[in-house]
Each structure stands twice: as C-alpha cells, then as structure tokens.
Design a protein around this motif. Structure first.
Motif, short mmCIF file in Angstrom:
data_model
loop_
_atom_site.label_atom_id
_atom_site.label_comp_id
_atom_site.label_asym_id
_atom_site.label_seq_id
_atom_site.Cartn_x
_atom_site.Cartn_y
_atom_site.Cartn_z
N ALA A 85 9.19 30.31 8.76
CA ALA A 85 9.00 29.53 7.37
C ALA A 85 9.70 28.38 7.49
O ALA A 85 10.91 28.07 7.89
CB ALA A 85 9.27 30.47 6.19
N ARG A 86 9.30 27.40 6.58
CA ARG A 86 9.75 26.03 6.30
C ARG A 86 9.49 25.52 5.04
O ARG A 86 8.56 25.83 4.35
CB ARG A 86 9.30 24.96 7.65
N PHE A 87 10.74 24.80 4.54
CA PHE A 87 10.74 24.15 3.21
C PHE A 87 11.15 22.58 3.30
O PHE A 87 12.22 22.62 3.86
CB PHE A 87 11.62 24.79 2.17
N THR A 88 10.17 21.87 3.05
CA THR A 88 10.43 20.45 3.29
C THR A 88 10.37 19.83 2.14
O THR A 88 9.10 19.56 1.26
CB THR A 88 9.71 19.64 4.35
N LEU A 89 11.22 18.77 1.69
CA LEU A 89 11.02 17.71 0.69
C LEU A 89 11.62 16.51 1.11
O LEU A 89 12.12 16.23 2.25
CB LEU A 89 12.10 18.23 -0.58
N PRO A 90 11.25 15.48 0.54
CA PRO A 90 12.11 13.90 0.40
C PRO A 90 13.56 14.22 0.64
O PRO A 90 14.23 15.08 -0.15
CB PRO A 90 11.55 13.24 -0.54
N ARG A 91 14.17 13.49 1.45
CA ARG A 91 15.55 13.18 1.56
C ARG A 91 16.18 12.99 -0.15
O ARG A 91 17.24 13.55 -0.45
CB ARG A 91 16.02 12.28 2.71
N ASP A 92 15.55 12.11 -0.55
CA ASP A 92 16.14 11.66 -2.10
C ASP A 92 14.78 11.82 -3.07
O ASP A 92 13.73 11.10 -2.49
CB ASP A 92 16.79 10.26 -2.07
N ILE A 139 8.61 5.19 1.76
CA ILE A 139 8.99 5.46 0.16
C ILE A 139 7.49 5.65 -0.59
O ILE A 139 6.84 4.66 -0.54
CB ILE A 139 9.80 4.44 -0.34
N ALA A 140 7.49 6.53 -1.49
CA ALA A 140 6.60 6.63 -2.54
C ALA A 140 6.81 6.54 -3.83
O ALA A 140 7.77 7.42 -4.28
CB ALA A 140 5.72 8.12 -2.09
N THR A 178 5.79 13.81 4.97
CA THR A 178 6.51 13.97 3.71
C THR A 178 7.23 12.74 3.48
O THR A 178 7.97 12.35 4.53
CB THR A 178 7.34 14.98 3.72
N PRO A 179 7.24 11.98 2.44
CA PRO A 179 7.93 10.80 2.27
C PRO A 179 9.41 11.12 2.52
O PRO A 179 10.09 12.06 2.11
CB PRO A 179 7.82 10.29 1.02
N ASP A 180 10.12 10.03 3.05
CA ASP A 180 11.74 9.89 3.12
C ASP A 180 12.25 9.87 1.62
O ASP A 180 13.38 10.42 1.52
CB ASP A 180 12.33 8.93 3.76
N ILE A 181 11.83 8.83 0.78
CA ILE A 181 12.20 8.85 -0.67
C ILE A 181 11.12 8.93 -1.70
O ILE A 181 9.90 8.36 -1.45
CB ILE A 181 13.08 7.51 -0.65
N ALA A 182 11.08 9.56 -2.75
CA ALA A 182 10.29 9.64 -3.61
C ALA A 182 11.00 8.83 -5.02
O ALA A 182 11.96 9.28 -5.22
CB ALA A 182 9.83 11.00 -3.96
N ILE A 183 10.23 7.88 -5.67
CA ILE A 183 10.71 7.41 -6.84
C ILE A 183 9.81 7.67 -8.13
O ILE A 183 8.78 7.28 -8.21
CB ILE A 183 10.87 5.85 -6.87
N VAL A 184 10.12 8.61 -8.90
CA VAL A 184 9.65 9.27 -9.92
C VAL A 184 9.80 8.56 -11.29
O VAL A 184 10.65 9.09 -11.94
CB VAL A 184 9.53 10.66 -10.05
#
Length: 393
Positions: A2-9, A132-133, A167-173
C-alpha cells in the motif's frame, strides 16, 4: 504494497499564493484557463510573486473546460520551447489536469497519449521540472491528487490518467480564489467533492489513512455546501478545505463507478455536455443503492450516515436516508435527478447506452468499486438514472 502520497507542502488560507515568492528556480510557466484568473487579478499576482522570486515567467493560457488531447500537446510544445523548471497550474480542475499531462510530454516528448491511459504507467517525472497547483474551484482537488482527466473529443471519451508521479509537489489552497466561483459551479464542484469522499470511503482500497479524511470531508460538505452555494464567504473557505481533504482521500483510496459513469457520459451526447460534478451528483444516489446490495458496502454507507448525523434504525434505513439527504441537497442546488431531466435525448441515449456501459466497465475507477458490476448491469443502472427508476438489482 500500500502507498499514501500527498504533495510535499500544502499552503492553505487567505492570501497563501504569496508562497510563490519563496520558490527557487530559473523559469516558471503558468498554465491557466479561459480568463477568470486574469479577470480577478490572480494571474498578475502569480506572475509578480514568481518574478520577485527571481524567475523568468511564461504563460500558457486558454485551457478549455474538459481539456483535450490537442491542448495538452500544444502546452507540452510551449514547455519544450521555454524549458521551465517549475510548472505552475492555476484555476479550475481543467488547467491543472491539462498541465499534469503536459508535464509528462514535456519531460518525455516521445511518449504517446495512449501510453498514459494505462493506470500508473507514467515515466518518472521531475527530471526537468517540479509542479505547483493553485485551485480556484472547490471540487476536483487535483492540486493534491495523482489524477488528471483528459478528453478525446474525436472518440467522445474522457480518459482518467492516474499515476503518483503527477501528484503536485506543492499545493496552494488559497481561499481568496474560491470566492470568485459562480453559483452553478459552486454546486457542481461541491457535489464532486462529496462524491470523491463517499467513493473513497467505500472503495475496496480504503484504509485507516484515507477514512478520516473522507469522513471529515463528507461532514463538512453536508454542513457547508448549501451556505457556500448561497454566497457565504466563511462557508466557501471551509468548502475549499473540504474538497482538498476529499482529494487526499480518493487519490490514495481511488474511486468507484459514479466516476466511471461520469467519465464515459460527460462528452458522449450531442444534446449537451454533462459537467463532471453535475453528473456525479445525479449518479451518486443510484450508485449507493446499487452498491449497498453488498454487505460490506452497506455497513460503510451506514457508518457515513451515522457520522453525518443522519438517523435510522437499521443499516438499510440509514442508507436510504443518506440517499434522501443527497437527493434533497441536489434539489437545493438546482441539480436534476435524472439524465432525461438534464436534457439528454431519449433516442440517442438508447442508441448509445450499450457502448457507454462497456466503456464505463473498462474505466480506471471501476476496479475499486465495492460491488462488482458487468456491462449488462451497468446498462440497467444507467437506464435507471435516465428515467429515475428504482435500483432493485
């Protein structure tokens, strides 16, 4: 494994687009849609921040809703010409999804689109650029996901591309961007977020890592979407977070046949494109009733209902009341209950439903649906959705 992946920041909150000032690099290309980011001043702000970071900036504008293979190839060519080390995608799901696919062709120009259709078959990225997204809509959560949806209009098919590489490296929400959404878009994207969370929770790949994210997102959407739809700024802010939580959940737990159906019907009919979130909203109650024939799925839907404060004595009652709550939400958001009500021509539906059903079975999202389904059942389910018939099989 199994794997769980998110942006770094993940930067979140009002005004967090200012994080672009801290990015280190030489050249950044910004991928945007049809003009709302420019109209509201966000594009100029992004360019200014990146230049303050010492970068040369190029623009790729006018990505259409439901981006095409052709647009992806044009964007990749622009990247090859400019050679950015950062790709910044901002706006709704469409420019961000398009930029993810462009990224692959920028780094691997010899790749064919057909090579990327197979789930988790992307080449290793980040050889040339990072990503970046910055989302402006509160639904797709593509800023935190391993997914992109690209449309082949010649075939009338939406292809969900899936790979942890994108998966983006950085997400800016940045919640300021979400305040610009019109009401209909708020409704559709909000129900897209709800569908993401519900499907992630009942997916065969659900996990202790994804369940809390999915449940919290469901709770927040039920609590905040009606007010967000009616223009409440605090609710808009919370919906921007809710959709991001839902995205973290489904990017790792995957989805189900609500999305398979939406992908394969969205561009299929000459009588009108079905917006993705609207399609999900229409299909969701029907699919819940189909899936709930599976005992494990029934229990998990019932848990969702209890978590959301829905009452019911038995699991069957809880699930029925959950569907009624979703139906009532759709009514309040002016979303139709059936494909017929949406305006899809009946004769065209009958002509195409068999082929659409076959394509939906082959969609990347079908494999993690909690109840197995064949093409004949899919056709029957779509027919129920068209006419508003009871799902009892």
């Amino acid at each position: 494994m199994a794997r769980f992946t998110l942006p770094r920041d993940i930067y979140y909150g009002k005004g967090t687009m200012e994080a672009l000032k801290t990015i280190k690099g030489q050249r950044a290309i910004i991928v945007v849609g049809g003009g709302s980011m420019k109209r509201f001043g966000f594009l100029d702000k992004a360019v200014r921040y990146l230049r303050e970071a010492g970068m040369e900036v190029s623009l790729f504008e006018n990505v259409e809703p439901d981006p095409s293979v052709e647009t992806v190839m044009r964007g990749a060519k622009a990247m090859l010409d400019f050679q950015p080390d950062w790709i910044v995608a901002m706006g709704g799901g469409s420019p961000i999804d398009a930029a993810k696919a462009m990224w692959a062709f920028y780094e691997y120009p010899e790749t064919k689109f057909e090579d990327l259709i197979t789930p988790f078959n992307f080449p290793e990225l980040r050889k040339k650029a990072k990503f970046i997204a910055i989302p402006s809509t509160s639904g797709t959560a593509t800023e935190v996901t391993a997914f992109s949806v690209i449309t082949d209009y010649e075939k009338g098919i939406k292809y969900p591309l899936a790979d942890f590489n994108i998966t983006p490296d950085i997400a800016i929400v940045d919640t300021e961007l979400a305040q610009t959404m019109p009401k209909t878009l708020t409704a559709h994207t909000g129900m897209d977020a709800l569908t993401h969370a519900v499907e992630a929770y009942v997916s065969t790949l659900n996990s202790p890592f994804t369940d809390p994210l999915a449940l919290k997102a469901i709770e927040m959407v039920f609590d905040r979407l009606p007010a967000s739809y009616n223009g409440d700024t605090a609710a808009r802010e919370q919906m921007h977070y809710a959709q991001c939580l839902a995205g973290m959940a489904f990017s790792n737990a995957l989805l189900g046949i609500v999305h398979s159906m939406a992908h394969k019907t969205g561009a299929a009919f000459s009588t009108g494109h079905i917006p993705h979130g609207c399609a999900n909203a229409i299909y969701l109650p029907y699919v819940i009733k189909f899936n709930a024939k599976d005992p494990t799925a029934l229990s998990r839907y019932a848990y969702i209902a209890r978590f959301a404060g829905i009452e019911g004595g038995t699991e069957e009652e809880l699930v029925n009341n959950l569907c009624e709550k979703i139906d009532a939400m759709n009514v309040s958001l002016n979303i139709p209950k059936t494909l017929k009500e949406f305006g899809i021509n009946e004769n065209e539906f009958k002509q195409k439903v068999s082929k659409i059903s076959e394509l939906a079975i082959g969609d990347a999202c079908t494999g993690s649906n909690p109840r197995a389904i064949n093409a004949q059942q899919m056709e029957k389910l779509l027919t129920c959705v068209y006419y508003g018939e009871k799902v009892d099989f």
